[in-house]
Design a protein around this motif. Structure first.
Motif, PDB file in Angstrom:
ATOM      1  N   ASP A 172       0.878  -1.299   0.017  1.00  0.00           N
ATOM      2  CA  ASP A 172       0.147   0.029  -0.054  1.00  0.00           C
ATOM      3  C   ASP A 172       0.733   1.342   0.003  1.00  0.00           C
ATOM      4  O   ASP A 172       1.835   1.370   0.877  1.00  0.00           O
ATOM      5  CB  ASP A 172      -1.030  -0.130   1.344  1.00  0.00           C
ATOM      6  CG  ASP A 172      -2.090  -0.950   1.313  1.00  0.00           C
ATOM      7  OD1 ASP A 172      -2.426  -1.357   0.204  1.00  0.00           O
ATOM      8  OD2 ASP A 172      -2.538  -1.738   2.162  1.00  0.00           O
ATOM      9  N   VAL A 173       0.531   2.094  -0.850  1.00  0.00           N
ATOM     10  CA  VAL A 173       1.398   3.423  -0.914  1.00  0.00           C
ATOM     11  C   VAL A 173       0.385   4.307  -1.466  1.00  0.00           C
ATOM     12  O   VAL A 173      -0.516   3.978  -2.244  1.00  0.00           O
ATOM     13  CB  VAL A 173       2.619   3.329  -1.797  1.00  0.00           C
ATOM     14  CG1 VAL A 173       2.265   2.952  -3.313  1.00  0.00           C
ATOM     15  CG2 VAL A 173       3.371   4.384  -1.821  1.00  0.00           C
ATOM     16  N   ARG A 174       0.406   5.649  -1.158  1.00  0.00           N
ATOM     17  CA  ARG A 174      -0.301   6.568  -1.382  1.00  0.00           C
ATOM     18  C   ARG A 174      -0.216   6.983  -2.896  1.00  0.00           C
ATOM     19  O   ARG A 174       0.757   6.705  -3.761  1.00  0.00           O
ATOM     20  CB  ARG A 174      -0.123   7.944  -0.861  1.00  0.00           C
ATOM     21  CG  ARG A 174      -1.165   9.070  -0.883  1.00  0.00           C
ATOM     22  CD  ARG A 174      -0.656  10.336   0.200  1.00  0.00           C
ATOM     23  NE  ARG A 174      -2.023  11.230  -0.006  1.00  0.00           N
ATOM     24  CZ  ARG A 174      -1.582  12.491   0.603  1.00  0.00           C
ATOM     25  NH1 ARG A 174      -0.730  12.940   1.289  1.00  0.00           N
ATOM     26  NH2 ARG A 174      -2.634  13.376   0.211  1.00  0.00           N
ATOM     27  N   TRP A 175      -1.363   7.382  -3.575  1.00  0.00           N
ATOM     28  CA  TRP A 175      -1.351   7.982  -5.026  1.00  0.00           C
ATOM     29  C   TRP A 175      -1.374   6.985  -5.984  1.00  0.00           C
ATOM     30  O   TRP A 175      -1.127   6.814  -7.146  1.00  0.00           O
ATOM     31  CB  TRP A 175      -0.446   8.911  -5.384  1.00  0.00           C
ATOM     32  CG  TRP A 175      -0.450  10.142  -4.360  1.00  0.00           C
ATOM     33  CD1 TRP A 175      -1.371  10.884  -4.063  1.00  0.00           C
ATOM     34  CD2 TRP A 175       0.606  10.547  -3.713  1.00  0.00           C
ATOM     35  NE1 TRP A 175      -1.182  11.992  -3.293  1.00  0.00           N
ATOM     36  CE2 TRP A 175       0.203  11.413  -3.020  1.00  0.00           C
ATOM     37  CE3 TRP A 175       1.955  10.010  -3.641  1.00  0.00           C
ATOM     38  CZ2 TRP A 175       1.021  12.306  -2.023  1.00  0.00           C
ATOM     39  CZ3 TRP A 175       2.773  10.952  -2.726  1.00  0.00           C
ATOM     40  CH2 TRP A 175       2.344  11.901  -2.013  1.00  0.00           C
ATOM     41  N   LYS A 176      -1.569   5.420  -5.533  1.00  0.00           N
ATOM     42  CA  LYS A 176      -1.240   4.237  -6.499  1.00  0.00           C
ATOM     43  C   LYS A 176      -2.343   4.190  -7.265  1.00  0.00           C
ATOM     44  O   LYS A 176      -2.117   3.703  -8.696  1.00  0.00           O
ATOM     45  CB  LYS A 176      -1.159   2.974  -5.517  1.00  0.00           C
ATOM     46  CG  LYS A 176      -0.831   1.668  -6.273  1.00  0.00           C
ATOM     47  CD  LYS A 176      -0.392   0.619  -5.372  1.00  0.00           C
ATOM     48  CE  LYS A 176      -0.128  -0.656  -6.046  1.00  0.00           C
ATOM     49  NZ  LYS A 176       0.114  -1.885  -5.273  1.00  0.00           N
ATOM     50  N   SER A 177      -3.734   4.550  -7.166  1.00  0.00           N
ATOM     51  CA  SER A 177      -4.618   4.469  -7.987  1.00  0.00           C
ATOM     52  C   SER A 177      -4.466   5.508  -9.365  1.00  0.00           C
ATOM     53  O   SER A 177      -4.970   5.163 -10.514  1.00  0.00           O
ATOM     54  CB  SER A 177      -6.126   4.755  -7.441  1.00  0.00           C
ATOM     55  OG  SER A 177      -6.265   5.890  -6.812  1.00  0.00           O
ATOM     56  N   ASP A 178      -3.980   6.526  -9.062  1.00  0.00           N
ATOM     57  CA  ASP A 178      -3.729   7.504 -10.151  1.00  0.00           C
ATOM     58  C   ASP A 178      -2.076   7.631 -10.410  1.00  0.00           C
ATOM     59  O   ASP A 178      -1.815   8.315 -11.362  1.00  0.00           O
ATOM     60  CB  ASP A 178      -3.877   8.933  -9.582  1.00  0.00           C
ATOM     61  CG  ASP A 178      -5.368   9.226  -9.279  1.00  0.00           C
ATOM     62  OD1 ASP A 178      -6.312   8.876 -10.138  1.00  0.00           O
ATOM     63  OD2 ASP A 178      -5.695   9.543  -8.133  1.00  0.00           O
ATOM     64  N   ALA A 179      -1.231   6.577 -10.201  1.00  0.00           N
ATOM     65  CA  ALA A 179       0.212   6.853 -10.498  1.00  0.00           C
ATOM     66  C   ALA A 179       0.421   6.455 -12.143  1.00  0.00           C
ATOM     67  O   ALA A 179       1.253   7.228 -12.401  1.00  0.00           O
ATOM     68  CB  ALA A 179       0.793   5.578  -9.540  1.00  0.00           C
ATOM     69  N   LYS A 180      -0.331   5.908 -12.517  1.00  0.00           N
ATOM     70  CA  LYS A 180       0.026   5.726 -13.980  1.00  0.00           C
ATOM     71  C   LYS A 180      -0.434   6.879 -14.682  1.00  0.00           C
ATOM     72  O   LYS A 180       0.415   7.283 -15.738  1.00  0.00           O
ATOM     73  CB  LYS A 180      -0.517   4.422 -14.672  1.00  0.00           C
ATOM     74  CG  LYS A 180      -0.099   3.228 -14.134  1.00  0.00           C
ATOM     75  CD  LYS A 180      -1.142   1.854 -14.449  1.00  0.00           C
ATOM     76  CE  LYS A 180      -0.403   0.576 -14.263  1.00  0.00           C
ATOM     77  NZ  LYS A 180      -1.142  -0.503 -14.705  1.00  0.00           N
ATOM     78  N   THR A 181      -1.607   7.378 -14.530  1.00  0.00           N
ATOM     79  CA  THR A 181      -1.855   8.707 -15.109  1.00  0.00           C
ATOM     80  C   THR A 181      -0.932   9.825 -14.706  1.00  0.00           C
ATOM     81  O   THR A 181      -0.553  10.592 -15.839  1.00  0.00           O
ATOM     82  CB  THR A 181      -3.337   9.177 -14.703  1.00  0.00           C
ATOM     83  OG1 THR A 181      -4.240   8.101 -14.981  1.00  0.00           O
ATOM     84  CG2 THR A 181      -3.660  10.372 -15.468  1.00  0.00           C
ATOM     85  N   ALA A 182      -0.431  10.187 -13.513  1.00  0.00           N
ATOM     86  CA  ALA A 182       0.294  10.937 -13.189  1.00  0.00           C
ATOM     87  C   ALA A 182       1.913  10.761 -13.810  1.00  0.00           C
ATOM     88  O   ALA A 182       2.512  11.942 -14.435  1.00  0.00           O
ATOM     89  CB  ALA A 182       0.743  11.124 -11.622  1.00  0.00           C
ATOM     90  N   ARG A 183       2.240   9.712 -14.081  1.00  0.00           N
ATOM     91  CA  ARG A 183       3.276   9.001 -14.625  1.00  0.00           C
ATOM     92  C   ARG A 183       3.416   9.716 -16.052  1.00  0.00           C
ATOM     93  O   ARG A 183       4.275  10.393 -16.485  1.00  0.00           O
ATOM     94  CB  ARG A 183       3.467   7.794 -14.784  1.00  0.00           C
ATOM     95  CG  ARG A 183       4.633   6.972 -15.441  1.00  0.00           C
ATOM     96  CD  ARG A 183       4.360   5.733 -15.872  1.00  0.00           C
ATOM     97  NE  ARG A 183       3.453   5.483 -16.756  1.00  0.00           N
ATOM     98  CZ  ARG A 183       2.586   4.530 -16.891  1.00  0.00           C
ATOM     99  NH1 ARG A 183       2.934   2.989 -16.341  1.00  0.00           N
ATOM    100  NH2 ARG A 183       1.411   4.245 -17.674  1.00  0.00           N
ATOM    101  N   ASP A 184       2.361   9.526 -16.676  1.00  0.00           N
ATOM    102  CA  ASP A 184       2.419   9.828 -18.165  1.00  0.00           C
ATOM    103  C   ASP A 184       2.449  11.389 -18.309  1.00  0.00           C
ATOM    104  O   ASP A 184       3.063  11.840 -19.433  1.00  0.00           O
ATOM    105  CB  ASP A 184       0.983   9.071 -18.831  1.00  0.00           C
ATOM    106  CG  ASP A 184       1.172   7.838 -18.866  1.00  0.00           C
ATOM    107  OD1 ASP A 184       2.504   6.946 -18.700  1.00  0.00           O
ATOM    108  OD2 ASP A 184       0.292   6.999 -19.313  1.00  0.00           O
ATOM    109  N   LEU A 185       1.517  12.017 -17.829  1.00  0.00           N
ATOM    110  CA  LEU A 185       1.360  13.627 -17.632  1.00  0.00           C
ATOM    111  C   LEU A 185       2.728  14.239 -17.478  1.00  0.00           C
ATOM    112  O   LEU A 185       3.398  14.858 -18.014  1.00  0.00           O
ATOM    113  CB  LEU A 185       0.388  13.875 -16.429  1.00  0.00           C
ATOM    114  CG  LEU A 185      -1.123  13.694 -17.064  1.00  0.00           C
ATOM    115  CD1 LEU A 185      -1.984  14.039 -15.729  1.00  0.00           C
ATOM    116  CD2 LEU A 185      -1.449  14.518 -18.348  1.00  0.00           C
TER     117      LEU A 185
END
Length: 318
Positions: free
Chosen positions: A149-162
């Motif tokens: 478990d780590v924070r922002w995991k659900s949005d991590a791929k989207t944030a990575r690409d942006l």
């Protein structure tokens, strides 16, 4: 009625008769004779004195304990490296969720502070933006694969690409790129504040490291981490005062060492390069292990190994 004798007294009586039946002379003749040894033969097998059994100084109890501890540490580090390779991505073996979260927040604030005006951005600020966004892209990529478990995991791929896309555009400064960076600043603020990336198209793509980060900003990031580790471990007392910072920076270096070997990264297919990168990660993990033992002299030694591994790499790769 028939009366029976008690069993225990009867057994003792019988045993007494047996003992009496064997005379002292007979007992003496039944003993084995002591062995006879030939000194000419045994001298080739056994040492005559303990002091002659050692070359050099005779080991002390403390030196044997130190050797045992060093062996145990080496075995533990080797096992950690093997576990990392054998457990899929294995990021949780290299870096803690807390270190990931803290570094995202720190780099995000540094990125924000560098976006002042288009003029400052175009005259050199874009280079700092590229570095910070490249670091963030790497962190989000790791978070997306993190097994715990780590924070922002659900949005991590989207944030990575942006942030990776904007980092690539920051190879040069211009007003359109500055405006794009301002949009990333707003996105990151939404993410960190808990609102999520609702304004962005959701990504579900697996990590393609060739599109996430270039080696150049990662190497610059490595140097910053190594410099901080050196400053935080000038002596044992300084290391003891900077435990949390040392642990975080060492974990980040271990993470970056793994990133550098991922498919798609420059020279990742080069076995010598991969070995050097893993040496840096292993040395960084030894710093974490030393911190856990509160062995601050070993912390300094681990930082020295990190510095040496970096120097060895720079001799061959630039």
């Amino acid at each position: 009625m028939r009366h029976h004798l008690p069993l225990l007294p009867l057994m003792l009586a019988v045993w007494g008769l047996v003992v009496i039946a064997v005379s002292p002379a007979q007992a003496q003749t039944q003993r084995a004779r002591p062995p006879q040894f030939d000194d000419a033969v045994t001298s080739r097998i056994f040492f005559s004195e303990m002091s002659t059994a050692f070359r050099g100084d005779r080991p002390t109890l403390s030196s044997l304990r130190e050797l045992h501890a060093a062996t145990a540490i080496a075995q533990s580090e080797a096992a950690a490296t093997e576990d990392s390779a054998a457990s899929g991505h294995g990021w949780n073996k290299l870096i803690s969720p807390l270190s990931l979260e803290d570094e995202v927040k720190r780099v995000k604030l540094k990125f924000d502070a560098g976006l002042t005006t288009p003029g400052a951005f175009n005259s050199g600020g874009y280079q700092d933006a590229r570095l910070n966004l490249s670091i963030l892209a790497s962190l989000f990529a790791v978070i997306s694969e993190y097994s715990g478990d780590v924070r922002w995991k659900s949005d991590a791929k989207t944030a990575r690409d942006l942030v990776a896309k904007t980092a690539r555009n920051c190879a040069a400064g211009s007003t359109p790129v500055f405006n794009e960076a301002q949009l990333r600043k707003a996105d990151l603020q939404d993410l960190v504040s808990g609102a999520g990336l609702t304004a962005a198209k959701t990504s579900d793509q697996e990590n393609d490291w060739s599109m996430i980060v270039d080696r150049s900003p990662l190497m610059e990031y490595c140097q910053l981490l190594v410099d901080q580790l050196s400053d935080q471990s000038n002596d044992a007392a300084t290391a003891a005062e900077n435990v949390d910072k040392l642990r975080k920076n060492a974990e980040l270096l271990a993470m970056v060492g793994e990133v550098l070997t991922k498919d798609g990264m420059d020279d990742s297919e080069d076995d010598d390069y991969a070995t050097l990168s893993h040496e840096m990660s292993t040395a960084a993990l030894s710093v974490v292990s030393a911190i856990e033992r509160q062995d601050f002299e070993a912390v300094r030694g681990g930082v020295g190994k990190i510095t040496q591994s970096c120097a060895n790499c720079h001799e061959q790769y630039r």
